[in-house]
Design a protein around this motif. Structure first.
Motif, mmCIF file in Angstrom:
data_model
loop_
_atom_site.group_PDB
_atom_site.id
_atom_site.type_symbol
_atom_site.label_atom_id
_atom_site.label_comp_id
_atom_site.label_asym_id
_atom_site.label_seq_id
_atom_site.Cartn_x
_atom_site.Cartn_y
_atom_site.Cartn_z
ATOM 1 N N GLY A 1 65.198 -2.384 -9.803
ATOM 2 C CA GLY A 1 66.685 -1.925 -9.601
ATOM 3 C C GLY A 1 68.010 -2.816 -10.207
ATOM 4 O O GLY A 1 69.253 -2.659 -9.824
ATOM 5 N N LEU A 2 67.482 -3.784 -11.080
ATOM 6 C CA LEU A 2 68.424 -4.649 -11.531
ATOM 7 C C LEU A 2 69.274 -4.233 -12.820
ATOM 8 O O LEU A 2 68.458 -3.543 -13.775
ATOM 9 N N THR A 3 70.381 -4.886 -13.144
ATOM 10 C CA THR A 3 71.069 -4.409 -14.362
ATOM 11 C C THR A 3 70.628 -5.716 -15.224
ATOM 12 O O THR A 3 71.151 -6.956 -14.935
ATOM 13 N N VAL A 4 70.431 -5.482 -16.381
ATOM 14 C CA VAL A 4 69.979 -6.500 -17.415
ATOM 15 C C VAL A 4 70.845 -6.560 -18.736
ATOM 16 O O VAL A 4 70.857 -5.340 -19.271
ATOM 17 N N THR A 5 71.075 -7.535 -19.112
ATOM 18 C CA THR A 5 71.621 -7.613 -20.602
ATOM 19 C C THR A 5 70.660 -8.601 -21.208
ATOM 20 O O THR A 5 70.598 -10.123 -20.674
ATOM 21 N N GLY A 6 70.226 -8.403 -22.282
ATOM 22 C CA GLY A 6 69.194 -9.124 -22.954
ATOM 23 C C GLY A 6 69.890 -9.925 -24.203
ATOM 24 O O GLY A 6 70.655 -9.350 -24.656
ATOM 25 N N ILE A 7 69.476 -11.232 -24.494
ATOM 26 C CA ILE A 7 70.205 -11.906 -25.511
ATOM 27 C C ILE A 7 68.768 -12.296 -26.401
ATOM 28 O O ILE A 7 68.094 -13.099 -26.021
ATOM 29 N N GLU A 8 68.667 -11.560 -27.572
ATOM 30 C CA GLU A 8 67.561 -11.849 -28.392
ATOM 31 C C GLU A 8 67.977 -12.091 -29.880
ATOM 32 O O GLU A 8 68.531 -11.215 -30.465
ATOM 33 N N PRO A 9 67.498 -13.216 -30.487
ATOM 34 C CA PRO A 9 67.940 -13.690 -31.897
ATOM 35 C C PRO A 9 66.985 -12.725 -33.003
ATOM 36 O O PRO A 9 67.530 -12.525 -34.129
ATOM 37 N N SER A 10 65.953 -12.054 -32.723
ATOM 38 C CA SER A 10 65.313 -11.476 -33.760
ATOM 39 C C SER A 10 65.473 -10.153 -33.893
ATOM 40 O O SER A 10 65.096 -9.407 -32.935
ATOM 41 N N PRO A 11 65.673 -9.706 -34.936
ATOM 42 C CA PRO A 11 66.042 -8.045 -34.974
ATOM 43 C C PRO A 11 64.805 -7.343 -34.902
ATOM 44 O O PRO A 11 64.878 -6.305 -34.113
ATOM 45 N N ALA A 12 63.640 -7.844 -35.360
ATOM 46 C CA ALA A 12 62.352 -6.949 -35.084
ATOM 47 C C ALA A 12 61.916 -7.017 -33.578
ATOM 48 O O ALA A 12 61.505 -6.021 -33.097
ATOM 49 N N MET A 13 62.171 -8.196 -32.793
ATOM 50 C CA MET A 13 61.975 -7.988 -31.508
ATOM 51 C C MET A 13 62.762 -7.138 -30.672
ATOM 52 O O MET A 13 62.567 -6.147 -29.920
ATOM 53 N N ARG A 14 64.122 -7.286 -31.141
ATOM 54 C CA ARG A 14 64.947 -6.203 -30.556
ATOM 55 C C ARG A 14 64.939 -5.121 -30.730
ATOM 56 O O ARG A 14 64.993 -4.002 -29.951
ATOM 57 N N LYS A 15 64.231 -4.617 -31.981
ATOM 58 C CA LYS A 15 64.002 -3.117 -32.242
ATOM 59 C C LYS A 15 62.841 -2.621 -31.451
ATOM 60 O O LYS A 15 62.984 -1.537 -30.928
ATOM 61 N N VAL A 16 61.804 -3.653 -31.164
ATOM 62 C CA VAL A 16 60.874 -3.174 -30.342
ATOM 63 C C VAL A 16 61.050 -3.206 -28.795
ATOM 64 O O VAL A 16 60.802 -1.911 -28.389
ATOM 65 N N ALA A 17 61.801 -3.818 -28.466
ATOM 66 C CA ALA A 17 62.405 -3.811 -27.054
ATOM 67 C C ALA A 17 63.352 -2.676 -26.768
ATOM 68 O O ALA A 17 63.068 -1.856 -25.829
ATOM 69 N N GLN A 18 64.194 -2.377 -27.762
ATOM 70 C CA GLN A 18 65.018 -0.948 -27.527
ATOM 71 C C GLN A 18 64.319 0.099 -27.334
ATOM 72 O O GLN A 18 64.794 1.138 -26.902
ATOM 73 N N THR A 19 63.150 0.155 -28.442
ATOM 74 C CA THR A 19 62.521 1.416 -28.337
ATOM 75 C C THR A 19 61.638 1.638 -27.037
ATOM 76 O O THR A 19 61.641 2.639 -26.494
ATOM 77 N N LYS A 20 61.014 0.435 -26.333
ATOM 78 C CA LYS A 20 60.319 0.613 -25.449
ATOM 79 C C LYS A 20 61.224 0.744 -24.090
ATOM 80 O O LYS A 20 60.828 1.413 -22.985
ATOM 81 N N LEU A 21 62.468 0.371 -24.213
ATOM 82 C CA LEU A 21 63.329 0.153 -22.906
ATOM 83 C C LEU A 21 64.258 1.627 -22.962
ATOM 84 O O LEU A 21 64.636 2.017 -21.908
#
Length: 212
Positions: free
Chosen positions: A67-87
């Motif tokens: 139930g938490l609000t999260v802001t993620g800071i990620e330098p890898s575009p490939a990792m960001r893409k995977v995370a955004q898809t999963k989340l």
């Protein structure tokens, strides 16, 4: 994160989740108790969470489920893409790293898993100083990462990896900036945190610091 490791994570993004579930024998012990570890970091977090190095979003998912609000800071575009898809848009994942990021508003908890070792000790000290300015009294830093009780223990880990034929792991341990608990404890206390360390496996500890 140190930008010198960015290419590694660009190439690792598609197979990272297989690694953390134990499919890579060299890193099986590094990621032992991976899921409970993430759950423990999430359990110790509260309020609005700033997550550094979310990677494919595994810890982020645990935080959101609590139930938490999260802001993620990620330098890898490939990792960001995977995370955004999963989340599926449930968390904001922004470009940046431990030292270079932009965030507005109150932050209650700062978390990270398997990432703080990408900073040199000097950079770790600078980062912790900066986080201390972001957090209110009672705010927390909760980092899960590979660290060692002494320099001798660190050297023994490298030797053990070499003896077991885990050459990639041995190179990793020597290439990246793994530190000791006394070094981190000093940085935290210098910046007005009360800090504790809890061991998860032979490599990883959870560092929890509470701002005084």
């Amino acid at each position: 994160m140190g930008k010198e490791f960015l290419e590694l994570f660009e190439n690792w993004a598609d197979s990272y989740d297989d690694t953390v579930t134990g499919h890579d024998i060299e890193y099986k012990e590094v990621f032992k108790h991976y899921d409970p570890l993430l759950e423990e970091v999430a359990k110790r977090s509260s309020g609005r969470v700033l997550e550094f190095g979310p990677g494919t979003g595994n810890l982020t998912r645990k935080l959101l489920d609590n139930g938490l609000t999260v802001t993620g800071i990620e330098p890898s575009p490939a990792m960001r893409k995977v995370a955004q898809t999963k989340l599926a848009g449930e968390a904001e994942i922004l470009d940046g790293d431990f030292l270079h990021f932009a965030i507005k508003g109150q932050v209650d908890t700062i978390v990270s898993s398997y990432a703080f070792h990408h900073l040199t000790d000097e950079e770790k000290g600078y980062a912790i100083s900066n986080y201390g300015k972001l957090l209110p009294s009672g705010g927390k830093i909760v980092f899960a990462d590979t660290m060692y009780e002494t320099k001798d223990a660190y050297e023994e880990a490298i030797a053990s990896a070499q003896e077991n034929g885990f050459h990639n792991l041995a190179e990793d341990l020597q290439r990246e900036y793994y530190t000791t608990i006394p070094v981190l404890k000093a940085f935290m206390e210098q910046n007005n945190f009360t800090v504790t360390f809890s061991r998860v496996n032979d490599f990883v500890w959870i560092m929890e610091g509470v701002k005084k």
